[in-house]
Write a protein that holds these residues in place. Structure first.
Motif, mmCIF file in Angstrom:
data_model
loop_
_atom_site.group_PDB
_atom_site.id
_atom_site.type_symbol
_atom_site.label_atom_id
_atom_site.label_comp_id
_atom_site.label_asym_id
_atom_site.label_seq_id
_atom_site.Cartn_x
_atom_site.Cartn_y
_atom_site.Cartn_z
ATOM 1 N N VAL A 152 0.818 -1.211 0.000
ATOM 2 C CA VAL A 152 0.000 0.000 0.000
ATOM 3 C C VAL A 152 0.859 1.272 0.000
ATOM 4 N N PRO A 153 2.017 1.304 0.687
ATOM 5 C CA PRO A 153 2.839 2.511 0.600
ATOM 6 C C PRO A 153 3.333 2.814 -0.821
ATOM 7 N N VAL A 154 3.403 1.804 -1.668
ATOM 8 C CA VAL A 154 3.855 1.987 -3.054
ATOM 9 C C VAL A 154 2.668 2.207 -3.984
ATOM 10 N N PHE A 155 1.655 1.363 -3.866
ATOM 11 C CA PHE A 155 0.460 1.439 -4.702
ATOM 12 C C PHE A 155 -0.755 1.558 -3.791
ATOM 13 N N HIS A 156 -1.311 2.759 -3.682
ATOM 14 C CA HIS A 156 -2.451 2.950 -2.782
ATOM 15 C C HIS A 156 -3.634 2.055 -3.176
ATOM 16 N N GLY A 157 -3.739 1.709 -4.446
ATOM 17 C CA GLY A 157 -4.817 0.841 -4.921
ATOM 18 C C GLY A 157 -4.748 -0.570 -4.370
ATOM 19 N N ALA A 158 -3.626 -0.930 -3.754
ATOM 20 C CA ALA A 158 -3.494 -2.263 -3.160
ATOM 21 C C ALA A 158 -4.325 -2.405 -1.890
ATOM 22 N N TRP A 159 -4.794 -1.313 -1.340
ATOM 23 C CA TRP A 159 -5.539 -1.329 -0.077
ATOM 24 C C TRP A 159 -6.667 -2.354 -0.122
ATOM 25 N N MET A 160 -7.556 -2.233 -1.075
ATOM 26 C CA MET A 160 -8.711 -3.130 -1.154
ATOM 27 C C MET A 160 -8.309 -4.525 -1.636
ATOM 28 N N GLN A 161 -7.345 -4.606 -2.542
ATOM 29 C CA GLN A 161 -6.930 -5.907 -3.063
ATOM 30 C C GLN A 161 -6.260 -6.747 -1.976
ATOM 31 N N GLU A 162 -5.450 -6.131 -1.138
ATOM 32 C CA GLU A 162 -4.848 -6.859 -0.024
ATOM 33 C C GLU A 162 -5.907 -7.264 0.993
ATOM 34 N N SER A 163 -6.879 -6.384 1.226
ATOM 35 C CA SER A 163 -7.972 -6.722 2.152
ATOM 36 C C SER A 163 -8.774 -7.914 1.645
ATOM 37 N N GLU A 164 -9.026 -7.951 0.355
ATOM 38 C CA GLU A 164 -9.757 -9.076 -0.228
ATOM 39 C C GLU A 164 -8.943 -10.375 -0.129
ATOM 40 N N THR A 165 -7.645 -10.294 -0.398
ATOM 41 C CA THR A 165 -6.776 -11.473 -0.301
ATOM 42 C C THR A 165 -6.717 -11.966 1.134
ATOM 43 N N TYR A 166 -6.646 -11.053 2.082
ATOM 44 C CA TYR A 166 -6.673 -11.427 3.499
ATOM 45 C C TYR A 166 -8.003 -12.099 3.838
ATOM 46 N N ASP A 167 -9.091 -11.517 3.391
ATOM 47 C CA ASP A 167 -10.424 -12.013 3.706
ATOM 48 C C ASP A 167 -10.652 -13.430 3.185
ATOM 49 N N LEU A 168 -10.129 -13.749 2.011
ATOM 50 C CA LEU A 168 -10.422 -15.024 1.379
ATOM 51 C C LEU A 168 -9.338 -16.084 1.558
ATOM 52 N N PHE A 169 -8.082 -15.655 1.801
ATOM 53 C CA PHE A 169 -6.975 -16.600 1.959
ATOM 54 C C PHE A 169 -6.331 -16.563 3.335
#
Length: 174
Positions: free
Chosen positions: A100-117
């Motif tokens: 997220v510090p590099v790509f702010h758009g990773a915020w939701m994608q990392e949250s989704e990956t955490y939620d499902l994996f």
């Protein structure tokens, strides 16, 4: 048409940006060492040679014995896209650094990956479940999610004309 960089081409860019950052390559992907992930992606984003400025996708993959986090990163100016991956061998407490510090758009994608994996992203500003509720038991996209006590597997054990499926190579919950 956007050109897909080969694993070796992506690795060459990564090594030029942060020496020692590449773990291995395949024909299509460059595997980065988790400890160099953020620095490498930051360097690739700011490097004029790479110009990988847009995180197109982040997701997780379960391979039974390990998990992977996959990053598709694109350059609009150079019209190419690269595939980077990080292997996570600890299935009990999987964790990689947050980008997220590099790509702010990773915020939701990392949250989704955490939620499902169940992969945690260290340094994420607010890592929470976004599709399921807090306290939901398990991680639905893991291959062992449907393992049941006593070695049972939900669903049909076999289909007409097919042999029984093999037991998964994971620990069964009791």
């Amino acid at each position: 048409m956007t050109r897909q960089l080969t694993g070796d081409e992506a690795a060459a860019l990564a090594e030029a940006a942060v020496p020692g950052s590449v773990a291995k390559t395949t024909g299509t992907a460059c595997y980065l060492k988790a400890e160099h992930l953020v620095a490498t992606l930051e360097a690739l984003k700011t490097s004029p040679e790479a110009d990988l400025v847009h995180l197109t996708n982040t997701c997780g993959v379960d391979f039974w014995d390990h998990l992977e986090v996959v990053y598709h990163i694109q350059s609009f100016v150079k019209n190419h896209i690269a595939l980077f991956k990080v292997e996570v061998w600890d299935r009990e407490k999987p964790e990689v650094p947050s980008v997220v510090p590099v790509f702010h758009g990773a915020w939701m994608q990392e949250s989704e990956t955490y939620d499902l994996f169940g992969i945690k992203f260290a340094g994420h500003p607010n890592l929470t479940r976004i599709l399921l509720w807090e306290g939901y038991p398990g991680w639905p996209l893991r291959k062992d999610f449907l393992s049941m006590p006593g070695g049972l597997q939900p669903g049909l054990g076999e289909f007409a004309g097919m042999a029984r499926r093999q037991e998964p190579p994971v620990r069964v919950l009791e």
